[in-house]
Design a protein around this motif. Structure first.
Motif, PDB file in Angstrom:
ATOM      1  N   ASN A   2       0.899  -1.044   0.163  1.00  9.56           N
ATOM      2  CA  ASN A   2      -0.502   0.321   0.161  1.00  9.56           C
ATOM      3  C   ASN A   2       0.910   1.580   0.065  1.00  9.56           C
ATOM      4  O   ASN A   2       0.652   2.198  -0.512  1.00  9.56           O
ATOM      5  N   THR A  49       1.283   4.277  -2.841  1.00  8.29           N
ATOM      6  CA  THR A  49       0.371   4.983  -2.374  1.00  8.29           C
ATOM      7  C   THR A  49       1.472   6.378  -2.307  1.00  8.29           C
ATOM      8  O   THR A  49       1.217   7.331  -3.528  1.00  8.29           O
ATOM      9  N   GLU A  91      -6.814  -3.966   0.163  1.00 13.07           N
ATOM     10  CA  GLU A  91      -5.937  -2.831  -0.053  1.00 13.07           C
ATOM     11  C   GLU A  91      -5.091  -2.523  -1.011  1.00 13.07           C
ATOM     12  O   GLU A  91      -5.341  -1.207  -2.141  1.00 13.07           O
ATOM     13  N   THR A 109      -7.039  -2.064  -4.007  1.00 12.16           N
ATOM     14  CA  THR A 109      -8.229  -0.443  -4.711  1.00 12.16           C
ATOM     15  C   THR A 109      -6.949   0.466  -4.329  1.00 12.16           C
ATOM     16  O   THR A 109      -7.393   1.847  -5.574  1.00 12.16           O
ATOM     17  N   VAL A 110      -5.724   0.506  -3.702  1.00 11.97           N
ATOM     18  CA  VAL A 110      -4.684   1.552  -3.835  1.00 11.97           C
ATOM     19  C   VAL A 110      -4.197   1.723  -4.814  1.00 11.97           C
ATOM     20  O   VAL A 110      -4.530   3.046  -6.098  1.00 11.97           O
ATOM     21  N   SER A 151      -7.267   2.795  -7.457  1.00 15.17           N
ATOM     22  CA  SER A 151      -8.370   4.421  -7.357  1.00 15.17           C
ATOM     23  C   SER A 151      -6.589   5.402  -7.524  1.00 15.17           C
ATOM     24  O   SER A 151      -7.482   6.234  -9.231  1.00 15.17           O
ATOM     25  N   LYS A 172     -10.472   9.214  -7.102  1.00 18.38           N
ATOM     26  CA  LYS A 172      -9.437   8.716  -6.506  1.00 18.38           C
ATOM     27  C   LYS A 172      -9.942   7.841  -5.767  1.00 18.38           C
ATOM     28  O   LYS A 172      -9.981   7.004  -4.873  1.00 18.38           O
ATOM     29  N   ASN A 194     -11.440   4.470  -4.009  1.00 19.99           N
ATOM     30  CA  ASN A 194     -11.325   3.954  -3.557  1.00 19.99           C
ATOM     31  C   ASN A 194     -12.186   3.303  -2.628  1.00 19.99           C
ATOM     32  O   ASN A 194     -12.019   2.060  -2.457  1.00 19.99           O
ATOM     33  N   THR A 252     -12.764  -1.221  -2.318  1.00 14.10           N
ATOM     34  CA  THR A 252     -12.927  -1.438  -1.164  1.00 14.10           C
ATOM     35  C   THR A 252     -13.903  -2.937  -0.698  1.00 14.10           C
ATOM     36  O   THR A 252     -13.908  -3.485  -0.390  1.00 14.10           O
TER      37      THR A 252
END
Length: 490
Positions: free
Chosen positions: A22, A26, A149, A152-153, A156, A176, A180, A184
């Motif tokens: 993640n 990110t 996690e 989805t991260v 998005s 975004k 997300n 999720t």
């Protein structure tokens, strides 16, 4: 005991996978967005997130944590909490749709009206998946959560980057966040074997409320303490200053929240299962805290040492205002990386009431530091907040430690070796940065300082045989042997 240890280690391992994955995704996507967008656009979303974040505390009324802490959870508890979450989420979404003009008027930013209305939909989306996520946490099934996690991260984040590249501006950040939440919810429903029943038992909900309402009260106070700085900066200094402030704070939180979060998410359900054994809780807590400090202390002090080359080299010249802010936040991050763990002691021992009362005493100190600092601008807020965090640390740890029999001095002594090694490393890396040729580009300075710091820190903890380092190596070796034995037997 063996089963507890294996489940906890497995939970931490998969939580590490999820959080590291993640964090990497990110960070990379965050750098791309920072290159494509300006501080103002991040600041606009940050203005709305102050209010949506607060309302989000009420989306499950603290009942998710109550489900984790309660030993004998039944279907009537789960379904009742689910339908309550859906109802509250719907009300919050409708409330933000109706109140969006007020948010825009407060900041004198007309664009915030549609942004607030769209982001408010997250409450309804989150309400339908909250219990599913709680069940994975309660079972210490962080493998499933890791998959959710990272997926989805990534999904998005790619959408946000593509929209930013094609000129959607602030709406790329809005889309975004919305995607997300939606992804999720979809993945949690697909992966969870549980589905809610058409039932609502108010008595079952009330059984959880005693724990959850105290927790909700503490979270509410804590939230506004953490967000009053954003609120005041956005109102008094504008979206550009808020964008720099929130970006700096977010960078500090990446290593501290992700690493502390890895263990903290596992720590609460794990300690709840052994809550009656005070000595065992204390030993497990200290071991986990040492492990976190072993990683976060050098990250924070190292980041402080390379902050100049890091900000310019990674984000670009338009973010240069982050540099002094980031240095101050690294001090806060050092304390918060382990400070966030103390809540697990209160919660696992069923003392959310004590956590709430301690918060009533400590949090005004933090608010005062922020308000006083505001008169010196955004840097004044950062300094005021850091001083207040330092002053509030002792009473919080004192009462948390009393629950399982340790003092603040015990904790400080236990972590002193790690801190000393990290501080020496940070000082040497900063000195190295001063000695490097000034004509070198910032990215090259960063690529020189970071590996040097990693080697120096390893050499220090290895040479002085720091307890946390020795224990971590032993645990890794044990897990490797077990994996090899499992592979050989197949």
């Amino acid at each position: 005991m063996s089963e507890f240890r294996e489940k906890t280690i497995s939970g931490i391992s998969w939580s590490v996978v999820g959080q590291v994955g993640n964090q990497v995704v990110t960070f990379v996507l965050g750098v791309i967005l920072a290159r494509l967008l300006s501080p103002r656009e991040f600041g606009l979303v940050g203005m709305v997130m102050i209010f949506t974040g607060f309302a989000g505390l009420f989306s499950d009324l603290g009942l998710g944590a109550a489900l984790v802490q309660k030993q004998d959870v039944e279907e009537r508890h789960l379904s009742s909490v689910f339908w309550l979450n859906v109802g509250v989420g719907g009300l919050l979404a409708a409330g933000f749709a109706a109140g969006a003009p007020l948010v825009a008027e407060f900041y004198d930013e007309p664009l915030l009206t549609p942004i607030t209305m769209v982001l408010g939909a997250n409450f309804l989306i989150g309400g339908v998946s909250s219990v599913h996520q709680t069940l994975f946490r309660k079972k210490i099934d962080f493998k499933s959560l890791a998959v959710v996690e990272i997926t989805t991260v990534l999904g998005s984040g790619i959408l946000g980057a593509l929209m930013a590249y094609t000129g959607f501006g602030v709406w790329s950040l809005v889309a975004k966040g919305l995607l997300n939440s939606a992804l999720t919810a979809v993945f949690l429903w697909v992966m969870s074997p549980w589905t809610p029943k058409l039932m609502f038992d108010w008595d079952a909900t009330k059984e959880l409320m005693g724990f959850s309402l105290n927790l909700l009260g503490e979270k509410t106070i804590n939230y506004w303490v953490r967000r009053v700085d954003d609120l005041l900066i956005g109102k008094a200094l504008g979206s550009d200053a808020l964008g720099l402030y929130t970006k700096s704070y977010g960078i500090m939180l990446l290593p501290t929240r992700k690493i502390s979060g890895v263990i903290s998410r596992v720590m609460f359900p794990s300690l709840s299962t052994i809550q009656e054994n005070e000595e065992r809780v204390r030993l497990v807590f200290f071991r986990m805290t040492r492990t976190i400090a072993l990683l976060t202390f050098p990250m924070m002090l190292g980041l402080m040492a390379v902050s100049g080359s890091f900000v310019i080299g990674v984000f670009g010249d338009q973010w240069a205002g982050m540099i002094p802010l980031l240095r101050v936040f690294c001090v806060i991050g050092l304390m918060q990386s382990i400070g966030t763990l103390k809540g697990n002691l209160f919660l696992s021992q069923g003392r959310s009431d004590l956590m709430f009362r301690v918060g009533l005493f400590v949090k005004p100190i933090l608010i005062a530091g922020i308000v006083i600092g505001l008169q010196w601008g955004v840097m004044g807020v950062a300094y005021g907040y850091s001083i207040a965090v330092f002053l509030g640390t002792y009473p919080e740890w004192r009462y948390a430690g009393q629950l399982v029999g340790f003092t603040y001095s015990d904790l400080a002594y236990d972590l002193s070796g790690i801190f000393t090694c990290a501080a020496v490393m940070g000082g040497l890396v900063y000195t190295l940065g001063l000695a490097l040729p000034t004509e070198w580009p910032h990215w090259l300075q960063l690529l020189t300082q970071v590996p040097t710091g990693m080697v120096l820190y390893w050499a220090l903890v290895h040479t002085f045989d720091v307890q946390a380092y020795r224990q971590t190596l032993g645990l890794l070796a044990e897990q490797w042997r077990k994996r090899m034995q499992t592979t050989a037997s197949q």
